[in-house]
Write a protein that holds these residues in place. Structure first.
Motif, PDB file in Angstrom:
ATOM      1  N   LEU A 136       0.805  -1.217   0.000  1.00 57.73           N
ATOM      2  CA  LEU A 136       0.000   0.000   0.000  1.00 57.73           C
ATOM      3  C   LEU A 136       0.842   1.274   0.000  1.00 57.73           C
ATOM      4  N   LEU A 137       2.136   1.144   0.212  1.00 60.57           N
ATOM      5  CA  LEU A 137       3.025   2.311   0.178  1.00 60.57           C
ATOM      6  C   LEU A 137       4.067   2.115  -0.922  1.00 60.57           C
ATOM      7  N   PRO A 138       3.624   2.210  -2.168  1.00 63.28           N
ATOM      8  CA  PRO A 138       4.558   2.037  -3.291  1.00 63.28           C
ATOM      9  C   PRO A 138       5.460   3.263  -3.418  1.00 63.28           C
ATOM     10  N   PRO A 139       6.294   3.350  -4.463  1.00 58.41           N
ATOM     11  CA  PRO A 139       7.117   4.550  -4.663  1.00 58.41           C
ATOM     12  C   PRO A 139       6.300   5.823  -4.665  1.00 58.41           C
ATOM     13  N   SER A 140       7.002   6.945  -4.442  1.00 55.07           N
ATOM     14  CA  SER A 140       6.333   8.227  -4.210  1.00 55.07           C
ATOM     15  C   SER A 140       5.423   8.636  -5.351  1.00 55.07           C
ATOM     16  N   ARG A 141       5.735   8.230  -6.576  1.00 53.62           N
ATOM     17  CA  ARG A 141       4.892   8.654  -7.694  1.00 53.62           C
ATOM     18  C   ARG A 141       3.495   8.043  -7.627  1.00 53.62           C
ATOM     19  N   LEU A 142       3.338   6.925  -6.892  1.00 53.76           N
ATOM     20  CA  LEU A 142       2.034   6.296  -6.766  1.00 53.76           C
ATOM     21  C   LEU A 142       1.351   6.618  -5.440  1.00 53.76           C
ATOM     22  N   ARG A 143       1.958   7.508  -4.637  1.00 52.66           N
ATOM     23  CA  ARG A 143       1.344   7.868  -3.362  1.00 52.66           C
ATOM     24  C   ARG A 143       0.412   9.062  -3.499  1.00 52.66           C
ATOM     25  N   SER A 144       0.177   9.486  -4.713  1.00 54.20           N
ATOM     26  CA  SER A 144      -0.679  10.649  -4.931  1.00 54.20           C
ATOM     27  C   SER A 144      -2.101  10.354  -4.461  1.00 54.20           C
ATOM     28  N   LEU A 145      -2.780  11.403  -4.033  1.00 55.98           N
ATOM     29  CA  LEU A 145      -4.158  11.237  -3.576  1.00 55.98           C
ATOM     30  C   LEU A 145      -5.120  11.041  -4.742  1.00 55.98           C
ATOM     31  N   TYR A 146      -4.704  11.422  -5.941  1.00 55.00           N
ATOM     32  CA  TYR A 146      -5.559  11.246  -7.121  1.00 55.00           C
ATOM     33  C   TYR A 146      -4.758  10.501  -8.184  1.00 55.00           C
ATOM     34  N   LEU A 147      -5.325   9.430  -8.663  1.00 54.63           N
ATOM     35  CA  LEU A 147      -4.710   8.628  -9.722  1.00 54.63           C
ATOM     36  C   LEU A 147      -5.753   8.392 -10.816  1.00 54.63           C
ATOM     37  N   PRO A 148      -6.147   9.437 -11.552  1.00 52.49           N
ATOM     38  CA  PRO A 148      -7.248   9.283 -12.514  1.00 52.49           C
ATOM     39  C   PRO A 148      -6.891   8.454 -13.734  1.00 52.49           C
ATOM     40  N   TYR A 149      -5.580   8.346 -14.050  1.00 54.18           N
ATOM     41  CA  TYR A 149      -5.180   7.608 -15.244  1.00 54.18           C
ATOM     42  C   TYR A 149      -4.505   6.285 -14.921  1.00 54.18           C
ATOM     43  N   ASP A 150      -4.296   6.011 -13.669  1.00 53.94           N
ATOM     44  CA  ASP A 150      -3.644   4.762 -13.266  1.00 53.94           C
ATOM     45  C   ASP A 150      -4.243   4.290 -11.947  1.00 53.94           C
ATOM     46  N   PRO A 151      -5.459   3.745 -11.971  1.00 51.60           N
ATOM     47  CA  PRO A 151      -6.100   3.317 -10.719  1.00 51.60           C
ATOM     48  C   PRO A 151      -5.270   2.253 -10.011  1.00 51.60           C
ATOM     49  N   PRO A 152      -5.161   2.315  -8.701  1.00 49.50           N
ATOM     50  CA  PRO A 152      -4.342   1.341  -7.965  1.00 49.50           C
ATOM     51  C   PRO A 152      -5.024  -0.018  -7.872  1.00 49.50           C
ATOM     52  N   THR A 167      -5.744  -4.627  11.717  1.00 48.92           N
ATOM     53  CA  THR A 167      -6.136  -3.215  11.846  1.00 48.92           C
ATOM     54  C   THR A 167      -4.947  -2.291  11.609  1.00 48.92           C
ATOM     55  N   LEU A 168      -3.834  -2.581  12.238  1.00 50.53           N
ATOM     56  CA  LEU A 168      -2.653  -1.746  12.050  1.00 50.53           C
ATOM     57  C   LEU A 168      -2.110  -1.858  10.632  1.00 50.53           C
ATOM     58  N   ALA A 169      -2.428  -2.952   9.939  1.00 50.53           N
ATOM     59  CA  ALA A 169      -1.936  -3.134   8.578  1.00 50.53           C
ATOM     60  C   ALA A 169      -2.535  -2.126   7.612  1.00 50.53           C
ATOM     61  N   TYR A 170      -3.753  -1.619   7.884  1.00 48.97           N
ATOM     62  CA  TYR A 170      -4.294  -0.576   7.009  1.00 48.97           C
ATOM     63  C   TYR A 170      -4.273   0.810   7.661  1.00 48.97           C
ATOM     64  N   VAL A 171      -4.177   0.888   8.984  1.00 50.06           N
ATOM     65  CA  VAL A 171      -4.101   2.200   9.636  1.00 50.06           C
ATOM     66  C   VAL A 171      -2.779   2.887   9.308  1.00 50.06           C
ATOM     67  N   LEU A 172      -1.677   2.153   9.339  1.00 51.55           N
ATOM     68  CA  LEU A 172      -0.365   2.757   9.087  1.00 51.55           C
ATOM     69  C   LEU A 172      -0.236   3.328   7.673  1.00 51.55           C
ATOM     70  N   PRO A 173      -0.525   2.580   6.611  1.00 51.53           N
ATOM     71  CA  PRO A 173      -0.365   3.165   5.272  1.00 51.53           C
ATOM     72  C   PRO A 173      -1.351   4.286   4.978  1.00 51.53           C
ATOM     73  N   ILE A 174      -2.585   4.212   5.495  1.00 56.63           N
ATOM     74  CA  ILE A 174      -3.543   5.298   5.264  1.00 56.63           C
ATOM     75  C   ILE A 174      -3.056   6.574   5.946  1.00 56.63           C
ATOM     76  N   THR A 175      -2.598   6.448   7.167  1.00 50.39           N
ATOM     77  CA  THR A 175      -2.078   7.629   7.874  1.00 50.39           C
ATOM     78  C   THR A 175      -0.868   8.204   7.152  1.00 50.39           C
ATOM     79  N   GLU A 176       0.011   7.327   6.691  1.00 47.74           N
ATOM     80  CA  GLU A 176       1.214   7.778   5.989  1.00 47.74           C
ATOM     81  C   GLU A 176       0.866   8.505   4.692  1.00 47.74           C
TER      82      GLU A 176
END
Length: 706
Positions: free
Chosen positions: A229-245, A259-268
């Motif tokens: 869920l925390l790929p390279p910085s180019r895929l950490r954008s809040l909007y990915l209209p042309y490359d859905p994750p 629970t911590l497995a999704y709380v940590l990456p969402i917070t990050e």
């Protein structure tokens, strides 16, 4: 001359007077006459002679009686078969009727009177009798033999039934079959140095915060999910209209750190946000889980400025609206959220989607469905379809596009002043075509924009129903299956098959037991566990809220009768009920007291059988046996969490024992549950107190009903 004539006359037999026939000759002639009579009768009864046809070999074998019949038949042109019947001989009766008359006269000639001739006549009679018997057998009605034999085909047989593994994998998503198997024993330690993240993908700030919370290593499910869920910085954008994750589905045992497995990456990921929009939505089945997940988010995201809200129905609808949206006086197409992360139950979420103005999911970056198997199995006003629809932009009609294009082409360029260009109104990229302005033009070179929402599914018993998974409309999903590998390495196919066939993994530190007893003895077995086995700091699960309340009252009567002095000194074991009959405030207060160990035993229904994490719970007792393996997995998962040890006890009535064992055997788990046998000697000291408590309970219910 006279002498020669005399000699010649002497050598010739004189037949002036016919000799008298012998008895053998008479028998022969009589039998022969009977044979002719029988032949005529058989010939008249034969319709066309079809049933008597035989091949030339059979005719030769059966028609030969030592009198030269074969030679005469072959020499007679009228008796020769046609070309079509070359392989089929005429019946014996037909041949007999077609004999030359000369032959018939020879048959009627006088037989020889010598002894040798008499024996020959008797042999001829015997051969003729055998010939008549064979012909009669040949003339019996029978099915015609085909001229050319048909090719023989193998007899049909039922194919082998497919194996259970083959049937279980039919119809499943290909991505599930190719799931990644994770060993639950793998841990990943990390440090707080800024140079290296230890392979976790977490920032230095997050790692320091985890250290402050007492977390120095990540569990197996976290080491697999967080880097994904925390790929390279180019895929950490809040909007990915042309490359859905890619979407994510995780099946891991209870207490493994989902629970911590999704709380940590969402917070990050949301730390980089500037404008407050609703970007993460977590859907949970119960209010208690909502409160627990909120506490986890607040602990991890402390000091980051992220705004976290809840919607459970615990407060009034107007109060929740004021907490979630900023403006309700006018319509804002992009929404006006006050929170970055919303944690909600499905029913309350639908209420806000339909009844709260400016509540929008178009900016959603993460959609988390925790306890996915339960949420997908229950409709909740068809919540899933409505939520998925709210994350996707509605399609704009082609007529509206054509009208907008034609109108803007007529406008002069000078009229397009800066004041006429509208503001985007906080629309997400995929929703920009909804602007009510003619200047929003789409051309042939425009790329279609997709929603940036990434779906994350977590459960200890992930659903295996293909229709439920298909309803999620997952985009190129990735599956992680955490399976125990205590004695051998599990292959990918076997791990997926265990998940599909509901062979779930249990924590390695969990000890499981069952006690088979009569229905009337179940409360006594519970008191035996509490007082003889020191089962405290325990959760006791019943099948209903009514059973919970009744068992707590019986427990109170038993403890009062067991040690009256302990009640006054405060050393008595305290048990409280926790069920849906209580108000949210009462449930929260009781849960807090149990966490503070002011309450020793919490008697509850399955309301908190999922997800609740209470660190000091060391025992789980299923007072009423679970009806399916999923409920059993979630109940026993309230203990032995995060590497701690724990015990699970199940009280099984005698009439339920067969079903309970079959359920465990179907999950290959029967050998893990040890049977505990309790004798009368073990409970003899508790029985008088138990009978006294039963009498008090009966009197109490009699007073309440009267």
């Amino acid at each position: 001359m006279s002498n020669a004539g005399t000699t010649l006359n002497k050598s010739m037999p004189v037949s002036s007077k016919p000799k008298e026939r012998t008895k053998a000759k008479k028998r022969y002639l009589k039998a022969k006459k009977e044979r002719r009579k029988n032949r005529k009768t058989l010939t008249k009864s034969d319709t066309g002679g079809e049933s008597g046809k035989r091949g030339p070999t059979a005719t030769k074998a059966l028609g030969s009686s030592g009198e030269g019949e074969d030679e005469e038949n072959s020499a007679s042109g009228s008796d020769a078969p046609d070309s079509d019947d070359a392989t089929i001989a005429k019946p014996k009766e037909y041949q007999e009727e077609q004999r030359p008359r000369k032959r018939r006269k020879l048959d009627e000639a006088d037989p020889p009177e010598s002894e040798l001739d008499v024996h020959a006549a008797e042999d001829d009679l015997r051969l003729d009798d055998e010939e008549v018997t064979v012909q009669a057998s040949l003339l019996r009605p029978r099915s015609p033999t085909p001229v050319v034999a048909l090719p023989s085909f193998p007899l049909p047989k039922r194919p082998d039934a497919p194996s259970k593994a083959t049937l279980a994998l039919q119809g499943l998503d290909k991505a599930l079959i190719e799931a990644e198997i994770v060993d639950p024993s793998g841990l990943l330690a990390f440090d707080t140095t800024p140079d290296s993240d230890g392979g976790t993908g977490l920032s230095e700030r997050t790692r320091r915060r985890l250290r402050d919370l007492g977390i120095s290593e990540l569990f197996a499910v976290q080491t697999a999910v967080i880097p994904f869920l925390l790929p390279p910085s180019r895929l950490r954008s809040l909007y990915l209209p042309y490359d859905p994750p890619q979407d994510l589905c995780v099946s891991a045992p209870t207490g493994s750190g989902k629970t911590l497995a999704y709380v940590l990456p969402i917070t990050e990921a949301l730390t980089s946000r500037i404008v407050t929009r609703l970007r993460a939505l977590v859907v949970l089945p119960t209010r208690d889980l909502v409160n627990q997940v909120r506490e986890t988010f607040e602990a991890v995201a402390k000091g980051r400025g992220l705004k976290i809200g809840t919607a459970t129905g615990q407060h009034s609808f107007a109060h929740e609206q004021a907490q979630l949206v900023a403006e309700r006086s006018r319509h804002v197409q992009g929404g006006s959220s006050k929170v970055d992360i919303l944690i909600s139950t499905p029913g309350r979420l639908i209420d806000h989607l339909n009844g709260t103005q400016n509540f929008s999911l178009q900016h959603l970056r993460y959609l988390v469905i925790d306890e996915a198997d339960r949420l997908l199995a229950q409709s909740f006003q068809d919540w899933l379809a409505q939520v998925l629809s709210a994350t996707k932009p509605p399609q704009r009609s082609e007529d509206l596009l054509e009208t907008s294009t034609a109108y803007t082409s007529l406008l002069p360029t000078s009229n397009l002043s800066s004041s006429s260009v509208p503001h985007p109104d906080a629309l997400a990229p995929a929703f920009l075509h909804l602007l009510d302005n003619v200047l929003c033009i789409r051309t042939d070179v425009d790329e279609r924009k997709e929603p940036s929402c990434q779906k994350l599914l977590f459960s200890a018993t992930l659903t295996r129903d293909p229709s439920k998974i298909a309803a999620l409309d997952l985009h190129n999903p990735k599956y992680f299956v955490v399976q125990s590998q205590t004695d051998r390495v599990i292959s990918k196919e076997e791990g997926v098959l265990n998940l599909v066939m509901e062979k779930f993994s249990m924590p390695s530190t969990l000890s499981e037991h069952m006690i088979v007893c009569d229905t009337s003895e179940k409360p006594l077995m519970l008191f035996y566990l509490v007082h003889a086995r020191a089962v405290t700091n325990a959760l006791i699960f019943t099948k209903s809220a009514e059973s919970t309340a009744r068992l707590v009252r019986l427990f109170e009567f038993f403890e009062s009768a067991m040690s009256p002095s302990a009640e006054q000194s405060g050393a008595q074991i305290v048990a409280k009920a926790y069920s849906s009959d209580l108000s949210p405030g009462e449930r929260k207060m009781i849960l807090e007291k149990f966490k503070n160990q002011e309450i020793h035993i919490l008697v509850c229904s399955d309301l908190i059988s999922r997800g609740i994490d209470i660190s000091h719970v060391s025992h789980v007792v299923s007072y009423d046996a679970p009806v399916d393996i999923r409920k059993y997995v979630h109940r026993v998962g309230r203990t032995a969490r995060a590497g701690r040890s724990g015990d699970a006890w199940t009280l099984v009535e005698e009439q339920e024992a067969r079903h309970f064992k079959t359920m465990l055997k179907g999950a290959d788990h029967l050998d893990k549950v040890k049977r505990l046998r309790v004798s009368e000697k073990d409970v003899a000291a508790l029985r008088p107190t138990y009978e006294s408590a039963l009498i008090q309970l009966k009197e109490a219910y009699a007073r309440s009903t009267s």
